[in-house]
Enzyme design. Structure first.
Site, PDB file in Angstrom:
ATOM      1  CE  LYS A  18      -1.806   1.732   4.084  1.00 46.29           C
ATOM      2  NZ  LYS A  18      -1.608   3.155   4.327  1.00 46.29           N
ATOM      3  CG  ASN A  19       2.090   2.821   3.573  1.00 49.84           C
ATOM      4  OD1 ASN A  19       0.948   3.190   3.272  1.00 49.84           O
ATOM      5  ND2 ASN A  19       2.451   2.511   4.803  1.00 49.84           N
ATOM      6  CB  CYS A 113      -4.612   6.325  10.470  1.00 49.65           C
ATOM      7  SG  CYS A 113      -5.075   4.878   9.524  1.00 49.65           S
ATOM      8  NE  ARG A 118      -0.513  10.518  10.338  1.00 52.93           N
ATOM      9  CZ  ARG A 118      -0.848   9.469   9.598  1.00 52.93           C
ATOM     10  NH1 ARG A 118      -2.049   8.943   9.698  1.00 52.93           N
ATOM     11  NH2 ARG A 118       0.008   8.935   8.758  1.00 52.93           N
ATOM     12  CG  ASP A 301       2.352   1.154   9.648  1.00 49.02           C
ATOM     13  OD1 ASP A 301       1.969   1.995  10.476  1.00 49.02           O
ATOM     14  OD2 ASP A 301       2.819   1.462   8.532  1.00 49.02           O
ATOM     15  NE  ARG A 393      -7.172   4.629   4.821  1.00 50.68           N
ATOM     16  CZ  ARG A 393      -6.281   4.976   5.740  1.00 50.68           C
ATOM     17  NH1 ARG A 393      -6.613   5.055   7.006  1.00 50.68           N
ATOM     18  NH2 ARG A 393      -5.043   5.262   5.401  1.00 50.68           N
TER      19      ARG A 393
HETATM   20  N1  EPU Z   1       6.600  13.740  11.835  1.00 49.95           N
HETATM   21  C1  EPU Z   1       6.861  15.043  12.190  1.00 49.95           C
HETATM   22  N2  EPU Z   1       6.962  15.958  11.196  1.00 49.95           N
HETATM   23  C2  EPU Z   1       6.824  15.651   9.881  1.00 49.95           C
HETATM   24  C3  EPU Z   1       6.565  14.322   9.528  1.00 49.95           C
HETATM   25  C4  EPU Z   1       6.451  13.376  10.527  1.00 49.95           C
HETATM   26  O1  EPU Z   1       6.971  15.362  13.368  1.00 49.95           O
HETATM   27  O2  EPU Z   1       6.932  16.548   9.039  1.00 49.95           O
HETATM   28  C5  EPU Z   1       6.488  12.708  12.890  1.00 49.95           C
HETATM   29  C6  EPU Z   1       5.115  12.081  12.930  1.00 49.95           C
HETATM   30  O3  EPU Z   1       4.218  12.844  13.717  1.00 49.95           O
HETATM   31  C7  EPU Z   1       5.412  10.723  13.506  1.00 49.95           C
HETATM   32  C8  EPU Z   1       6.803  10.397  12.935  1.00 49.95           C
HETATM   33  O4  EPU Z   1       7.355  11.641  12.548  1.00 49.95           O
HETATM   34  O5  EPU Z   1       5.492  10.800  14.900  1.00 49.95           O
HETATM   35  C9  EPU Z   1       6.829   9.462  11.739  1.00 49.95           C
HETATM   36  O6  EPU Z   1       5.999   9.946  10.708  1.00 49.95           O
HETATM   37  P1  EPU Z   1       6.232   9.613   9.165  1.00 49.95           P
HETATM   38  O7  EPU Z   1       6.299  10.905   8.446  1.00 49.95           O
HETATM   39  O8  EPU Z   1       7.362   8.656   9.027  1.00 49.95           O
HETATM   40  O9  EPU Z   1       4.868   8.893   8.797  1.00 49.95           O
HETATM   41  P2  EPU Z   1       3.995   9.086   7.503  1.00 49.95           P
HETATM   42  O10 EPU Z   1       4.872   9.240   6.317  1.00 49.95           O
HETATM   43  O11 EPU Z   1       2.927  10.090   7.719  1.00 49.95           O
HETATM   44  C10 EPU Z   1       3.996   6.559   6.871  1.00 49.95           C
HETATM   45  C11 EPU Z   1       2.964   5.506   6.621  1.00 49.95           C
HETATM   46  C12 EPU Z   1       2.296   5.111   7.939  1.00 49.95           C
HETATM   47  C13 EPU Z   1       3.366   4.646   8.912  1.00 49.95           C
HETATM   48  C14 EPU Z   1       4.477   5.700   9.067  1.00 49.95           C
HETATM   49  C15 EPU Z   1       5.641   5.228   9.911  1.00 49.95           C
HETATM   50  C16 EPU Z   1       2.236   6.059   4.388  1.00 49.95           C
HETATM   51  C17 EPU Z   1       1.155   6.566   3.509  1.00 49.95           C
HETATM   52  N3  EPU Z   1       1.963   6.019   5.697  1.00 49.95           N
HETATM   53  O12 EPU Z   1       3.286   7.666   7.415  1.00 49.95           O
HETATM   54  O13 EPU Z   1       1.478   4.019   7.604  1.00 49.95           O
HETATM   55  O14 EPU Z   1       2.793   4.397  10.187  1.00 49.95           O
HETATM   56  O15 EPU Z   1       4.985   6.057   7.767  1.00 49.95           O
HETATM   57  O16 EPU Z   1       6.225   4.091   9.372  1.00 49.95           O
HETATM   58  O17 EPU Z   1       3.290   5.661   3.915  1.00 49.95           O
HETATM   59  C18 EPU Z   1      -0.307   2.532   7.848  1.00 49.95           C
HETATM   60  O18 EPU Z   1       0.009   2.010   6.773  1.00 49.95           O
HETATM   61  O19 EPU Z   1      -1.148   2.009   8.639  1.00 49.95           O
HETATM   62  C19 EPU Z   1       0.294   3.799   8.241  1.00 49.95           C
HETATM   63  C20 EPU Z   1      -0.235   4.601   9.143  1.00 49.95           C
END
Ligand code: EPU
Length: 425
Positions: A18-19, A113, A118, A301, A393
C-alpha cells in the site's frame, strides 16, 4: 463478522505494498509518457489517490486485477477537492510530485488515520531547502518556486512522508540534493527504484543518506510494486493466533526480519524460503516486550496486530510505541473482548488472558481494524467488526484471503465508501 477458533491452514499470496503504491502512483506524473504499474493492491486508498489524479485530468486505466496504466500527458494543475484529500493521508505526495513537475503545488491539508498530531513540518522544511516558499491558507498548502534547485536536506525526524516528498520534488531539480537522516522503509526504496526505472538518478535509498542527481526528463516505465510487508506480517500473526499452519507467498523475507524475530520469541515457528514464509504455531504463546521504531526496527504498523496476539500470551508484555503519539485507541475495543491491557501514554502493558470472547467492536483506524480481525479469529464465538471501511483502505480482499485459509468470515454489511470510484478504475 468472524466466528472464531478456526485454525488457519494453507497458502495465500500477498498484494503489492500500500505505502509504496501511494507514492508511486503520483510519482508517475513526473513523466510526460504513460507508465504501467503492476502488483497494485486492490484497496480503497489506491482508488482514492487514483480518483484525485483523475480529477487533475490524468488518465488512469485499470488493466486486469492489479495493473494500472497512468497517462499524465494532459494533466491540469487544479487542486484536488478536500472531500477526497481528507480521506487519505498520502495525498500529501501530490505536493512533492507537483512541485517536481510544475515547480508549484496547491493541496488541501490531508487526512488519514487518526493517531495523534500528524505534522508535516519536515516536508515543508525539505521543500524550502529546495528553493520553494510555502504558505498555508484556508486549509490549503501552497508551495511555489521559481525553479527547484538541489540542496542538502537534514530531516530532524526520519519521516517516511518527508523523505519521499523531497525525493519527488528533487528528481528533476537542478543539481544534487542530499537527504540526511532519510527514512529507510522498503517503500522508500521501492519509490527510488521506480523513479530510477523512469530515468532518474536516486542513490542510497534504504540507507540514511539519499543522493538525488537531478535529471531533465523522465520517461514512462513498466514497474512492479514490492509485496506488502505489513499485510504479510498481519497474516503471519493471524496464522499464529489461531495455532495454524500458513504459507505466505510473493514476499521478501528481508523485509520481515523484525516481525519474524518477535514471533519466534513468542514461540511461533517461522521458516523462510526465497519468496515465501511459513508460520506454524503449536505451543503456548509466550510474553515479550516490543518497542516500535523506524525501519529496520519493529514497524509501528504491526503494533496493534502483535498486541492482539500478546493479549493471549502467557505473562505480561510491554509495548512501547516509538513512532506515533497515540496509537493505542484500539486497546479499548480489545478490552471489550476480554483482553487485559492498560495504557499509559505511549506504553501498553498487556497481561495475557486464556481466551477472548466475540462481541461487537469498532475499527478506529486501519491497523486497529486488523488487530480486531486477529483477535476475532482467536475469540470464542462471533465478533462483529464495525467501520470495516478502515480495513479496506489497506487490505486487499481480506475476507477472501482469510476464507481461503479456512476462517469463518463474512462481510455482512455493504459499507462501501468508495463504490462510486470503481467507475474511475
Ligand atoms: N513527523 C513530524 N513531522 C513531519 C513528519 C512526521 O513530526 O513533518 C512525525 C510524525 O508525527 C510521527 C513520525 O514523525 O510521529 C513518523 O511519521 P512519518 O512521516 O514517518 O509517517 P507518515 O509518512 O505520515 C507513513 C505511513 C504510515 C506509517 C508511518 C511510519 C504512508 C502513507 N503512511 O506515514 O502508515 O505508520 O509512515 O512508518 O506511507 C499505515 O500504513 O497504517 C500507516 C499509518
Amino acid at each position: 463478522m468472524i466466528d472464531g477458533r478456526k485454525k488457519l491452514k494453507g497458502k495465500i499470496s500477498v498484494s503489492g505494498a500500500k505505502n509504496a503504491a501511494l507514492s508511486i502512483i503520483p510519482a508517475a506524473i513526473l513523466s510526460e509518457e504513460p507508465s504501467i504499474i503492476t502488483n497494485v493492491p486492490d484497496i480503497s486508498d489506491v482508488r482514492f489517490i487514483s480518483e484525485i489524479l483523475t480529477q487533475m485530468n490524468v488518465r488512469i486505466r485499470k488493466i486486469g486485477d492489479d495493473t494500472l496504466e497512468i497517462d499524465p500527458k494532459n494533466i491540469k494543475q487544479k487542486p484536488a477537492t478536500y472531500d477526497l484529500v481528507r480521506r487519505i493521508r498520502a495525498s500529501y505526495y501530490l505536493l512533492g510530485a507537483m512541485l517536481g513537475k510544475f515547480s508549484n503545488a496547491s493541496v488541501p491539508l490531508p487526512g488519514g488515520c487518526n493517531f495523534g498530531v500528524r505534522p508535516i513540518d519536515q516536508h515543508i522544511k525539505g521543500f524550502t531547502r529546495l528553493g520553494a516558499s510555502c504558505k498555508m491558507n484556508g486549509g490549503m498548502i501552497s508551495i511555489k518556486a521559481k525553479k527547484i534547485v538541489g540542496n542538502s536536506v537534514y530531516l530532524d525526524i526520519a519521516s517516511v512522508g518527508a523523505t519521499i516528498n523531497v525525493v519527488l520534488a528533487a528528481v528533476k531539480a537542478e543539481g544534487l540534493t542530499v537527504i540526511e537522516n532519510a527514512a529507510k522503509e522498503p517503500h522508500v526504496v521501492d519509490l527510488a527504484n521506480f523513479l530510477n526505472s523512469m530515468g532518474a538518478d536516486v542513490r542510497g535509498a534504504g540507507t540514511d543518506m539519499i543522493k538525488i542527481y537531478g535529471v531533465k526528463k523522465l520517461k514512462g516505465t513498466s514497474y512492479s510494486i514490492v509485496p506488502d510487508q505489513i499485510e504479510t506480517g498481519t497474516y503471519m500473526i493471524a496464522a499464529a493466533v489461531t495455532g495454524g499452519d500458513v504459507t505466505i507467498e510473493n514476499i521478501i523475507p528481508k523485509h520481515l526480519e523484525a516481525i519474524k524475530s518477535k514471533l519466534e520469541e513468542i514461540g511461533v515457528k517461522v521458516t523462510e524460503k526465497e519468496s515465501s514464509i511459513r508460520v506454524v504455531r503449536k505451543s503456548q504463546l509466550n510474553r515479550c516486550n516490543i518497542k516500535t521504531m523506524p525501519h529496520p526496527g519493529f514497524p509501528t504498523d504491526m503494533q496493534p496486530q502483535i498486541s492482539a496476539l500478546l493479549a493471549l500470551a502467557k505473562g505480561t508484555s510491554i509495548i512501547s510505541e516509538g513512532v506515533w503519539d497515540n496509537r493505542f485507541r484500539y486497546t479499548e475495543e480489545l478490552k471489550r473482548m476480554g483482553a487485559n491491557i492498560s495504557v499509559d501514554g505511549k506504553i501498553a502493558v498487556i497481561e495475557g488472558v486464556n481466551s477472548l470472547t466475540g462481541t461487537t467492536v469498532k475499527a478506529t483506524d486501519l491497523r486497529a481494524g486488523a488487530a480486531l480481525v486477529i483477535a476475532a479469529l482467536a475469540a470464542q464465538g462471533k465478533t462483529t467488526i464495525e467501520n470495516t471501511g478502515h480495513i479496506e483502505r489497506g487490505y486487499s480482499k481480506i475476507c477472501k484471503k482469510l476464507s481461503d485459509l479456512g476462517a469463518n468470515i463474512v462481510k455482512i454489511d455493504g459499507e462501501e465508501p468508495v463504490l462510486h470510484l470503481q467507475k474511475a478504475l
